[in-house]
Design an enzyme around this catalytic site. Structure first.
Site, PDB file in Angstrom:
ATOM      1  N   ASP A 263       0.989  -1.018   0.179  1.00 29.66           N
ATOM      2  CA  ASP A 263       0.178  -0.005  -0.208  1.00 29.66           C
ATOM      3  C   ASP A 263       1.065   1.104   0.131  1.00 29.66           C
ATOM      4  OD1 ASP A 263      -2.376   1.189   0.343  1.00 29.66           O
ATOM      5  OD2 ASP A 263      -2.188   1.767   2.220  1.00 29.66           O
ATOM      6  N   HIS A 264       0.622   1.974  -0.863  1.00 30.43           N
ATOM      7  CA  HIS A 264       1.508   3.363  -0.638  1.00 30.43           C
ATOM      8  C   HIS A 264       3.174   3.619  -1.280  1.00 30.43           C
ATOM      9  CE1 HIS A 264      -2.317   5.941  -0.341  1.00 30.43           C
ATOM     10  NE2 HIS A 264      -2.752   5.518   0.679  1.00 30.43           N
TER      11      HIS A 264
ATOM     12  N   ASP B 211       3.099   5.183  -5.272  1.00 28.10           N
ATOM     13  CA  ASP B 211       2.341   6.323  -4.805  1.00 28.10           C
ATOM     14  C   ASP B 211       3.002   7.514  -5.805  1.00 28.10           C
ATOM     15  OD1 ASP B 211       0.959   8.664  -4.890  1.00 28.10           O
ATOM     16  OD2 ASP B 211       0.502   7.463  -2.206  1.00 28.10           O
TER      17      ASP B 211
ATOM     18  N   HIS C  70      -8.497   9.943   4.400  1.00 30.74           N
ATOM     19  CA  HIS C  70      -7.359   8.279   4.939  1.00 30.74           C
ATOM     20  C   HIS C  70      -6.972   8.920   6.244  1.00 30.74           C
ATOM     21  CE1 HIS C  70      -4.164   7.895   1.752  1.00 30.74           C
ATOM     22  NE2 HIS C  70      -4.959   6.689   2.281  1.00 30.74           N
TER      23      HIS C  70
ATOM     24  N   GLY D 178      -8.755   5.780   1.708  1.00 29.36           N
ATOM     25  CA  GLY D 178      -9.636   6.380   3.023  1.00 29.36           C
ATOM     26  C   GLY D 178     -10.922   6.448   3.235  1.00 29.36           C
TER      27      GLY D 178
HETATM   28  P1  13P Z   1      -8.819   4.523   6.093  1.00 25.33           P
HETATM   29  O1  13P Z   1      -7.697   4.396   7.235  1.00 25.33           O
HETATM   30  O2  13P Z   1      -9.244   6.153   6.079  1.00 25.33           O
HETATM   31  O3  13P Z   1     -10.279   3.180   5.950  1.00 25.33           O
HETATM   32  O4  13P Z   1      -7.410   4.061   4.493  1.00 25.33           O
HETATM   33  C1  13P Z   1      -7.239   3.236   4.061  1.00 25.33           C
HETATM   34  C2  13P Z   1      -6.279   3.442   2.989  1.00 25.33           C
HETATM   35  O5  13P Z   1      -6.571   4.269   1.963  1.00 25.33           O
HETATM   36  C3  13P Z   1      -5.106   2.689   3.272  1.00 25.33           C
HETATM   37  O6  13P Z   1      -4.355   2.771   1.725  1.00 25.33           O
HETATM   38  O1  G3H Z   2      -3.093   4.944   3.254  1.00 26.87           O
HETATM   39  C1  G3H Z   2      -2.785   4.705   5.212  1.00 26.87           C
HETATM   40  C2  G3H Z   2      -2.711   3.473   5.514  1.00 26.87           C
HETATM   41  O2  G3H Z   2      -3.962   3.775   6.392  1.00 26.87           O
HETATM   42  C3  G3H Z   2      -1.672   2.969   5.823  1.00 26.87           C
HETATM   43  O3  G3H Z   2      -1.139   3.928   7.479  1.00 26.87           O
HETATM   44  O4  G3H Z   2       1.179   4.738   7.190  1.00 26.87           O
HETATM   45  O5  G3H Z   2       0.211   4.612   9.136  1.00 26.87           O
HETATM   46  O6  G3H Z   2       0.268   2.411   8.128  1.00 26.87           O
HETATM   47  P1  G3H Z   2       0.166   4.143   8.187  1.00 26.87           P
HETATM   48 ZN    ZN Z   3      -5.234   4.993   1.384  1.00 23.48          ZN
END
Ligand code: 13P
Ligand code: G3H
Ligand code: ZN
Length: 283
Positions: free
Chosen positions: A81-82, A103, A179, A208
């Site tokens: 993720d990201h 990202d 987020h 998010g």
């Molecule tokens: P939330 O924490 O707002 O659910 O977002 C999660 C997210 O987008 C992880 O990439």
């Molecule tokens: O998009 C962000 C996710 O909620 C992950 O959050 O970077 O705190 O692990 P984090």
């Molecule tokens: Zn995200």
């Protein structure tokens, strides 16, 4: 069964539902996600952020998810993720991730395209799927004016250029989600989503998504969102259960404290899978 992100999302795009992508940092979270997927017969994406990988270790996260995926018939994808760091993305690919997000949304369009294209060439050569982002999905804590907020939304023309020039498998767009926990009710730009989906005709990702009301989620799915990211709602389920339990007795056994938290997360994740329309789509 471990599959690629593309395998899961192409089917969701064709059949009009969304696969939940749930963030993990711990064993209990990984187990809760798989258990919820088994209970609801749902395909699922387990994802770790760079912070999650720093906390648990990339090898540990990969080993836990691979172990769970190899002992279930549920289709599971393991996703970064990201991802913003080239080396981190390569490390995930080497450790068996079947999908990565690059990202580069903070860069101007040309830079985003260049970076995303480079990751696509490498990831696709080893059958790993790629998600990219265009527009800016901020945090709920960011203090932005309404005009700033709208300026950060995904431009459909730019989205089309990014997709055509890179060959990504899914696209994260900014249409009003953020987020973290929302202070008020998030207002989503559904018209923009509709235009982007019609133009691109590919899997669209909503970040998010914790705290977004059920009717908005369902409308977003009906307009073409196929991957829904949830982190905060799981964190809150976990901490709610731990607080309730620890506050009401003097338990000291981690299993007694974390077991109820795992159950609470299973409940929340199962509800999301039903809401997203992925329940019953495992086979
Ligand atoms: P939330 O924490 O707002 O659910 O977002 C999660 C997210 O987008 C992880 O990439
Ligand atoms: O998009 C962000 C996710 O909620 C992950 O959050 O970077 O705190 O692990 P984090
Ligand atoms: Zn995200």
């Amino acid at each position: 069964m471990l599959l690629t992100g593309k395998q899961l999302l192409d089917r969701a795009h064709k059949e009009g539902y969304a696969v939940g992508a749930f963030n993990v940092n711990t064993m209990e979270q990984c187990q809760a996600i798989i258990t919820a997927a088994e209970k609801t017969n749902s395909p699922v994406i387990i994802q770790a952020s760079q912070g999650g990988l720093k906390y648990a270790g990339v090898e540990m996260i990969a080993a836990m998810v691979r172990t769970l995926a190899s002992t279930t018939k549920i289709p599971v994808a393991l996703h970064l993720d990201h991802g913003t760091d080239f080396k981190q993305i390569m490390l995930c690919i080497r450790n068996g991730f079947t999908s990565v997000m690059i990202d580069a949304s903070k860069k101007p369009l040309e830079g985003n395209i260049e970076t995303t294209k480079q990751i696509c060439e490498i990831a696709h050569s080893v059958n790993v799927s790629v998600e990219a982002e265009i527009g800016k999905i901020g945090g709920t804590e960011d203090n932005v004016t309404v005009s700033d907020r709208e300026a950060s939304f995904t431009d459909p023309d730019e989205a089309e250029q990014l997709v055509k020039q890179t060959g990504i498998d899914s696209l994260a767009i900014a249409i009003g989600t953020a987020h973290g926990p929302y202070k008020g009710e998030p207002k989503l730009d559904f018209d923009r989503l509709k235009i982007i989906k019609e133009r691109l005709n590919m899997p669209i990702v909503l970040h998010g998504s914790s705290g977004v009301p059920e009717d908005s989620i369902k409308k977003a799915v009906s307009l073409g969102v196929n991957k829904i990211n949830i982190d905060t709602d799981i964190r809150q389920a976990f901490s709610r259960a731990v607080r309730n339990f620890v506050g009401s007795n003097d338990a000291y056994d981690p299993r007694k404290i974390l077991g109820p938290a795992r159950e609470e997360m299973i409940k929340v994740i199962s509800e999301k899978m039903i809401m997203f329309g992925s329940a019953g789509k495992a086979y």
